[in-house]
Write a protein that holds these residues in place. Structure first.
Motif, PDB file in Angstrom:
ATOM      1  N   VAL A  30     115.460  37.384 107.665  1.00 15.01           N
ATOM      2  CA  VAL A  30     114.787  38.362 106.807  1.00 15.01           C
ATOM      3  C   VAL A  30     113.313  38.000 106.647  1.00 15.01           C
ATOM      4  CG1 VAL A  30     114.687  39.359 104.487  1.00 15.01           C
ATOM      5  CG2 VAL A  30     116.902  38.960 105.575  1.00 15.01           C
ATOM      6  N   ALA A  31     113.036  36.712 106.410  1.00 13.62           N
ATOM      7  CA  ALA A  31     111.655  36.274 106.238  1.00 13.62           C
ATOM      8  C   ALA A  31     110.831  36.540 107.491  1.00 13.62           C
ATOM      9  CB  ALA A  31     111.622  34.791 105.884  1.00 13.62           C
ATOM     10  N   SER A  32     111.383  36.255 108.665  1.00 13.39           N
ATOM     11  CA  SER A  32     110.659  36.435 109.925  1.00 13.39           C
ATOM     12  C   SER A  32     110.380  37.905 110.212  1.00 13.39           C
ATOM     13  CB  SER A  32     111.460  35.820 111.081  1.00 13.39           C
ATOM     14  OG  SER A  32     111.646  34.438 110.884  1.00 13.39           O
ATOM     15  N   ILE A  33     111.390  38.746 110.033  1.00 16.41           N
ATOM     16  CA  ILE A  33     111.221  40.176 110.305  1.00 16.41           C
ATOM     17  C   ILE A  33     110.237  40.792 109.310  1.00 16.41           C
ATOM     18  CG2 ILE A  33     112.392  42.412 110.298  1.00 16.41           C
ATOM     19  CD1 ILE A  33     114.876  40.989 111.383  1.00 16.41           C
ATOM     20  N   GLY A  34     110.340  40.409 108.045  1.00 15.53           N
ATOM     21  CA  GLY A  34     109.416  40.929 107.042  1.00 15.53           C
ATOM     22  C   GLY A  34     107.976  40.567 107.345  1.00 15.53           C
TER      23      GLY A  34
ATOM     24  N   ARG B 163     103.309  39.648 120.545  1.00 15.72           N
ATOM     25  CA  ARG B 163     103.274  39.982 119.115  1.00 15.72           C
ATOM     26  C   ARG B 163     102.385  41.192 118.844  1.00 15.72           C
ATOM     27  NH1 ARG B 163     102.355  34.845 115.403  1.00 15.72           N
ATOM     28  NH2 ARG B 163     103.082  36.349 113.856  1.00 15.72           N
ATOM     29  N   GLY B 164     101.444  41.469 119.734  1.00 20.35           N
ATOM     30  CA  GLY B 164     100.512  42.556 119.487  1.00 20.35           C
ATOM     31  C   GLY B 164     100.913  43.898 120.057  1.00 20.35           C
ATOM     32  N   ILE B 165     101.850  43.919 121.003  1.00 19.19           N
ATOM     33  CA  ILE B 165     102.114  45.162 121.723  1.00 19.19           C
ATOM     34  C   ILE B 165     103.069  46.103 120.985  1.00 19.19           C
ATOM     35  CG2 ILE B 165     104.117  44.379 123.057  1.00 19.19           C
ATOM     36  CD1 ILE B 165     102.901  45.850 125.475  1.00 19.19           C
ATOM     37  N   VAL B 166     103.898  45.581 120.090  1.00 14.96           N
ATOM     38  CA  VAL B 166     104.917  46.426 119.450  1.00 14.96           C
ATOM     39  C   VAL B 166     104.319  47.635 118.729  1.00 14.96           C
ATOM     40  CG1 VAL B 166     106.813  46.484 117.778  1.00 14.96           C
ATOM     41  CG2 VAL B 166     106.538  44.511 119.281  1.00 14.96           C
ATOM     42  N   PRO B 167     103.228  47.482 117.942  1.00 13.96           N
ATOM     43  CA  PRO B 167     102.668  48.670 117.282  1.00 13.96           C
ATOM     44  C   PRO B 167     102.132  49.718 118.251  1.00 13.96           C
ATOM     45  CG  PRO B 167     101.880  46.670 116.230  1.00 13.96           C
ATOM     46  CD  PRO B 167     102.562  46.255 117.494  1.00 13.96           C
ATOM     47  N   GLU B 168     101.883  49.346 119.504  1.00 18.73           N
ATOM     48  CA  GLU B 168     101.459  50.321 120.503  1.00 18.73           C
ATOM     49  C   GLU B 168     102.630  51.174 120.984  1.00 18.73           C
ATOM     50  OE1 GLU B 168      99.285  48.706 123.793  1.00 18.73           O
ATOM     51  OE2 GLU B 168      98.430  47.086 122.608  1.00 18.73           O
ATOM     52  N   LEU B 169     103.857  50.692 120.769  1.00 16.71           N
ATOM     53  CA  LEU B 169     105.029  51.320 121.371  1.00 16.71           C
ATOM     54  C   LEU B 169     105.885  52.110 120.391  1.00 16.71           C
ATOM     55  CD1 LEU B 169     106.167  48.291 123.593  1.00 16.71           C
ATOM     56  CD2 LEU B 169     104.671  50.195 124.226  1.00 16.71           C
ATOM     57  N   VAL B 170     105.743  51.842 119.089  1.00 15.89           N
ATOM     58  CA  VAL B 170     106.554  52.547 118.099  1.00 15.89           C
ATOM     59  C   VAL B 170     105.662  53.042 116.968  1.00 15.89           C
ATOM     60  CG1 VAL B 170     108.577  51.121 118.621  1.00 15.89           C
ATOM     61  CG2 VAL B 170     107.076  50.473 116.733  1.00 15.89           C
ATOM     62  N   GLU B 171     106.174  54.005 116.226  1.00 14.45           N
ATOM     63  CA  GLU B 171     105.468  54.488 115.056  1.00 14.45           C
ATOM     64  C   GLU B 171     105.538  53.444 113.945  1.00 14.45           C
ATOM     65  OE1 GLU B 171     103.702  57.213 115.026  1.00 14.45           O
ATOM     66  OE2 GLU B 171     104.326  57.714 117.078  1.00 14.45           O
ATOM     67  N   ARG B 172     104.596  53.533 113.018  1.00 14.20           N
ATOM     68  CA  ARG B 172     104.518  52.529 111.959  1.00 14.20           C
ATOM     69  C   ARG B 172     105.820  52.407 111.166  1.00 14.20           C
ATOM     70  NH1 ARG B 172      99.737  50.444 108.855  1.00 14.20           N
ATOM     71  NH2 ARG B 172      98.666  51.310 110.646  1.00 14.20           N
ATOM     72  N   GLN B 173     106.474  53.538 110.880  1.00 12.54           N
ATOM     73  CA  GLN B 173     107.685  53.493 110.074  1.00 12.54           C
ATOM     74  C   GLN B 173     108.864  52.869 110.818  1.00 12.54           C
ATOM     75  OE1 GLN B 173     106.108  56.237 111.018  1.00 12.54           O
ATOM     76  NE2 GLN B 173     107.512  57.819 111.791  1.00 12.54           N
ATOM     77  N   ASP B 174     108.717  52.684 112.136  1.00 13.01           N
ATOM     78  CA  ASP B 174     109.798  52.096 112.928  1.00 13.01           C
ATOM     79  C   ASP B 174     109.578  50.621 113.249  1.00 13.01           C
ATOM     80  OD1 ASP B 174     111.297  54.461 113.147  1.00 13.01           O
ATOM     81  OD2 ASP B 174     110.041  55.175 114.791  1.00 13.01           O
ATOM     82  N   LEU B 175     108.513  50.034 112.714  1.00 16.65           N
ATOM     83  CA  LEU B 175     108.190  48.646 113.067  1.00 16.65           C
ATOM     84  C   LEU B 175     109.303  47.675 112.668  1.00 16.65           C
ATOM     85  CD1 LEU B 175     104.373  48.394 112.230  1.00 16.65           C
ATOM     86  CD2 LEU B 175     105.445  48.073 114.464  1.00 16.65           C
ATOM     87  N   GLN B 176     109.813  47.805 111.447  1.00 18.87           N
ATOM     88  CA  GLN B 176     110.846  46.861 111.029  1.00 18.87           C
ATOM     89  C   GLN B 176     112.086  46.978 111.906  1.00 18.87           C
ATOM     90  OE1 GLN B 176     112.309  46.765 106.853  1.00 18.87           O
ATOM     91  NE2 GLN B 176     114.286  46.332 107.813  1.00 18.87           N
ATOM     92  N   ARG B 177     112.479  48.219 112.197  1.00 16.73           N
ATOM     93  CA  ARG B 177     113.665  48.424 113.028  1.00 16.73           C
ATOM     94  C   ARG B 177     113.450  47.846 114.423  1.00 16.73           C
ATOM     95  NH1 ARG B 177     114.147  53.205 111.738  1.00 16.73           N
ATOM     96  NH2 ARG B 177     115.515  52.790 109.987  1.00 16.73           N
ATOM     97  N   ALA B 178     112.264  48.045 114.969  1.00 15.54           N
ATOM     98  CA  ALA B 178     111.962  47.499 116.298  1.00 15.54           C
ATOM     99  C   ALA B 178     112.005  45.974 116.283  1.00 15.54           C
ATOM    100  CB  ALA B 178     110.587  47.983 116.757  1.00 15.54           C
ATOM    101  N   ASN B 179     111.430  45.367 115.246  1.00 13.44           N
ATOM    102  CA  ASN B 179     111.445  43.905 115.156  1.00 13.44           C
ATOM    103  C   ASN B 179     112.843  43.362 114.944  1.00 13.44           C
ATOM    104  OD1 ASN B 179     108.659  43.179 115.487  1.00 13.44           O
ATOM    105  ND2 ASN B 179     108.242  44.094 113.508  1.00 13.44           N
TER     106      ASN B 179
END
Length: 406
Positions: free
Chosen positions: A328-332, A133-149
């Motif tokens: 939607v709830a989980s990704i948000g 759960r913690g590594i995703v922000p290390e791998l993508v830019e902030r604006q891409d977090l929702q798309r990555a999730n």
């Protein structure tokens, strides 16, 4: 009702070609192994022992250390390389699965040994979950977090459909030992994919005592009021949903339409989860917590359908719609948590969130039986469905949650 806008698909293609792509590949294989393990281990233990009690003991042995050590796992994931944690945890899980496979293939099943191996697997899971759960922000830019999730949710929901089916076929055709051997191979492949993730620029954590980091994580968690409110809401949602759905829902549908009916409901629900996770790749939630709370109320529909009729097709339709809302709830939630919590504290905050959210699940599962005996199964399910809607919307009383933007 929801502030969403369409986005071009090009960023998704770019994401999968970046360093996130190797994590996505490893996570997909990891999830495939996990979804197969749940079914393969259950069928293998029953096949080898013939005793349902053995299976209950093994599953409990796997769950208990995960809950007990989750906070420690989050602390470690914030101190060291999360990439390293994921590689080591997958290698350890592969070793556990391979050992179980060898024991079954050599006809040396023994409950105490399997319990010991399940305990090790539970310990490993306590460290891998916060790192994931913690590594995703290390791998993508902030604006891409929702798309990555959303991409991660798509792969998760796909393997939730295919993994158990494949595990069942392997157990039925070549036996539980080979099914667990296939699980072990999947974890090795996941570890190999994680080794391809480039090192990140995350600054090293201060090397204080673990207990101090644990307390600092609690202080961060408690200081973010919106995180606490959402976590309490999730705990109440799990209490209202998991026991009534998995225990009473299964009972009611089985009485109406048999085992095939319940399997149909679960499959259709999984399809709903998958469909929305694919759609979410192309959508942007402007206010993800508010939108997630509103969409999340749809997840109460399966409970209400079971309580009202128990008919497999009505419940299946409701489960499909409920799957849309839950996604939607989980990704948000995941996207907001990753964007708003300081990166150096993210795994610890996620561990607190996960622990407090899940602690209500066994209580729910224990309580629904006596409640159904006293008031009736369908009556209890309807009451829980109504409670689900209320506790899903309760966080919207908090202004920060209503107005927080992506």
């Amino acid at each position: 009702m929801t502030d969403t806008v369409s986005t071009a698909p090009t960023p998704t293609k770019h994401l999968l070609k970046s360093r996130f792509g190797w994590f996505f590949a490893g996570r997909t294989v990891d999830l495939a192994g996990s979804s197969m393990t749940t079914v393969a281990l259950a069928l293998s233990v029953l096949q080898a022992s013939g005793r349902a009690a053995d299976l209950g003991i093994v599953l409990a042995a796997n769950m208990i250390p995960t809950l007990a050590l989750l906070l420690l796992g989050g602390t470690v994931a914030d101190r060291v390389s999360r990439r390293t944690v994921l590689i080591v945890s997958n290698l350890c899980t592969a070793a556990v699965m391979a050992t179980m496979a060898v024991l079954l293939l050599s006809s040396r099943y023994h409950l105490a040994v399997f319990v010991g191996l399940a305990l090790v697997g539970g310990v490993v899971n306590a460290f891998s979950q916060p790192a994931l759960r913690g590594i995703v922000p290390e791998l993508v830019e902030r604006q891409d977090l929702q798309r990555a999730n959303a991409l991660l949710a798509s792969s998760q929901n796909t393997v939730r459909i295919l993994g158990p089916m494949l595990a069942s076929i392997l157990v039925a055709t070549v036996g539980g030992g080979w099914a667990l051997a296939a699980d072990a191979a999947s974890y090795l492949l996941a570890a190999a994919a994680f080794t391809r993730i480039p090192g990140t620029s995350r600054p090293p954590a201060a090397r204080g005592p673990l207990w101090r980091d644990l307390l600092d994580g609690w202080a961060t968690f408690r200081s973010m009021r919106w995180v606490v409110v959402m976590t309490v809401s999730f705990a109440l949602v799990n209490a209202a949903n998991v026991g009534p759905w998995n225990v009473l829902g299964a009972q009611v549908v089985l009485d109406h339409d048999g085992a095939v009916g319940w399997g149909t409901v679960q499959t259709v629900r999984a399809i709903g989860l998958l469909v929305m996770s694919i759609v979410a790749v192309k959508l942007v939630l402007r206010r993800p917590l508010r939108d997630g709370a509103v969409w999340g109320t749809l997840s109460a529909l399966p409970l209400l359908a079971v309580g009202a009729t128990g008919n497999v097709w009505v419940v299946s339709a409701a489960a499909f719609v409920g799957g849309l809302g839950l996604t939607v709830a989980s990704i948000g939630w995941e996207t907001t948590l990753q964007a708003a919590v300081p990166e150096e504290s993210l795994s610890r905050v996620a561990a607190y969130d996960e622990l407090f959210s899940y602690v209500a699940i066994p209580l729910s599962q224990l309580a629904v039986g006596p409640l159904a005996a006293a008031y009736g199964a369908q009556e209890v399910i309807v009451a829980c469905g109504v409670a689900y809607v209320v506790v899903s919307l309760l966080p919207l009383l908090n202004r920060e949650i209503r107005t927080m933007r992506a």
